[in-house]
Design a protein around this motif. Structure first.
Motif: not given
Length: 454
Positions: A309-335
């Motif tokens: 995820l990038l926020v161009p107006g704030r010069d901000f970015a976040v990366v989240s990588l997770a190695n389990a399903g199906p809840d790795g998606y929920q983990f990334n969204q929470a992060v």
């Protein structure tokens, strides 16, 4: 800054336990500084600590790289984004000749070509992009070119063939020349031979009794097919993805004109009722949260999930990588939500579903499908539920272990014909129902893809 890093690290540890994620890599770019947080292990059977250089399959986040390569070729005058795809892929044949002649490069870049999601049985030939394209006449078409947006893996794989024909190289080598080597992305690779000499995360699936099992094959259930690389074949690290974010937020570094980068982050087609965003840019999903423009892409593989995820107006970015399903998606969204609140003070809130409406529920109930999956909506006992899974005949015919299906989860209506998933592994996903001129429900959008009613 150290205090916020410690709070982020504590959140990652807590969320990983809550969602049962054995290993995760999180990275934040803020104020020009990088923050890296790693948690857990690469593999529950052969554990090594995850760090910022651990490789994860990033699946559909790969599309941002493919789109950038096309923009660079356009900047060199070698590709016209508004030209028909057949100018560069004359061998293209689709189920409808008029559609094949009309689809443009831009239609592929912003998912408006009218192509279904992907070819799931493209098992002929050598697995190359040429072999993949030769089978596209079997791909269902869901709309005329330019009529609507619908997320298509096949469309981005076709873009990879554009790159090959224009450059005279394989897609992988061309992408390395156009993007990866100029930016020094040494952790970003395709081939398993380049993965196994580095530390890499293995995907996991959680069984019904809660046990974590290793996901096989490693990259995805279409592993080994180069024809899927442009849409989802890249393997990378949190460190390299944050470097990628710096580039996308910057001035192009002589690789791409700054105006081309900005063009990628501007809306090209609106999206309706989608968790993915309010619009497609070029290779990116776009959305506004509390008036702040967000630019990003996610990806899901075999027991592995990625978010950038990038926020161009704030010069901000976040990366989240997770190695389990199906809840790795929920983990990334929470992060992502925690990082936005912690570093930018931006709070993303989910809409409140409307009270249950029996009439609307009965209208929506039924089976829907794309080429790979069935989606079942059931109205029963005052609840409306959505279940989605790989078609049984595809699962039975595959020698590979495929991701588990998503069991029935309650959904709630939002204003109009939109809906929200309120529980389970897809919690937070939004979509909408399509209707014919007579008002009959004909399709449902989930994760940007149109599932047509059976």
């Amino acid at each position: 800054m150290s205090g916020r890093r410690e709070r982020l690290a504590a959140f990652v540890e807590t969320a990983a336990k809550e969602y049962g994620v054995p290993g995760a890599a999180v990275a934040v770019l803020t104020g020009g500084e990088e923050i890296h947080v790693a948690h857990g292990v690469t593999n529950v059977e052969h554990p090594l600590p995850v760090d910022e250089h651990t490789l994860f399959p990033i699946a559909s986040v790969s599309k941002s790289f493919t789109a950038t390569a096309l923009l660079r070729l356009a900047g060199q005058g070698r590709v016209d984004l508004d030209a028909p795809v057949r100018r560069y892929v004359p061998e293209l044949r689709l189920a409808d000749e008029d559609t094949a002649a009309r689809i443009t490069v831009m239609n592929l870049l912003n998912h408006t070509a009218g192509l279904d999601w992907n070819l799931v049985d493209a098992d002929e030939g050598d697995g190359s992009l040429a072999a993949f394209v030769a089978q596209l006449d079997r791909l269902p078409l869901i709309a005329p070119p330019g009529a609507r947006a619908s997320y298509s893996q096949a469309g981005y794989n076709l873009l990879g063939r554009v790159v090959e024909n224009v450059t005279g190289s394989t897609f992988e080598e061309a992408l390395a020349d156009l993007v990866l080597r100029p930016l020094g992305l040494t952790d970003t690779v395709f081939d398993l031979d380049d993965v196994v000499v580095r530390r890499f995360a293995t995907g996991h699936h959680r069984t019904e009794d809660g046990t974590l099992t290793l996901a096989r094959p490693w990259k995805s259930w279409r592993a080994g097919l180069r024809g899927n690389n442009p849409g989802g074949g890249i393997v990378s690290s949190a460190s390299d993805l944050l470097r990628w974010a710096r580039f996308q937020l910057g001035d192009g570094e002589g690789v791409l004109a700054a105006e081309s980068l900005r063009r990628m982050q501007e809306p090209t087609v609106a999206l309706r009722g989608s968790t993915l965003g309010d619009a497609f840019g070029i290779g990116w999903f776009l959305r506004d949260v509390e008036g702040v423009r967000m630019v990003g892409h996610g990806g899901s593989g075999n027991g592995q999930f990625a978010e950038l995820l990038l926020v161009p107006g704030r010069d901000f970015a976040v990366v989240s990588l997770a190695n389990a399903g199906p809840d790795g998606y929920q983990f990334n969204q929470a992060v992502l939500k925690q990082a936005l609140e912690l570093f930018l003070g931006v709070v993303e809130r989910e809409p409140e579903p409307l009270p249950y409406d029996e009439g609307r529920a009965r209208e929506a109930a039924g089976r829907y499908e794309i080429d790979a999956m069935n989606l079942d909506i059931v109205a029963e006992d005052g609840r409306l539920t959505l279940a989605v899974g790989i078609k049984p005949e595809i699962r039975a015919a595959s020698a590979a272990q495929m991701p588990p299906d998503c069991p029935a989860a309650e959904i709630g209506f939002l204003p109009g014909d939109e809906y929200l998933v309120v529980e389970g592994g897809l919690k937070g996903q939004r979509g909408f129902f399509s209707r014919a001129a007579d008002g009959t429900v004909t399709g449902v959008d989930l994760a940007g893809r149109l599932f047509s009613r059976v």
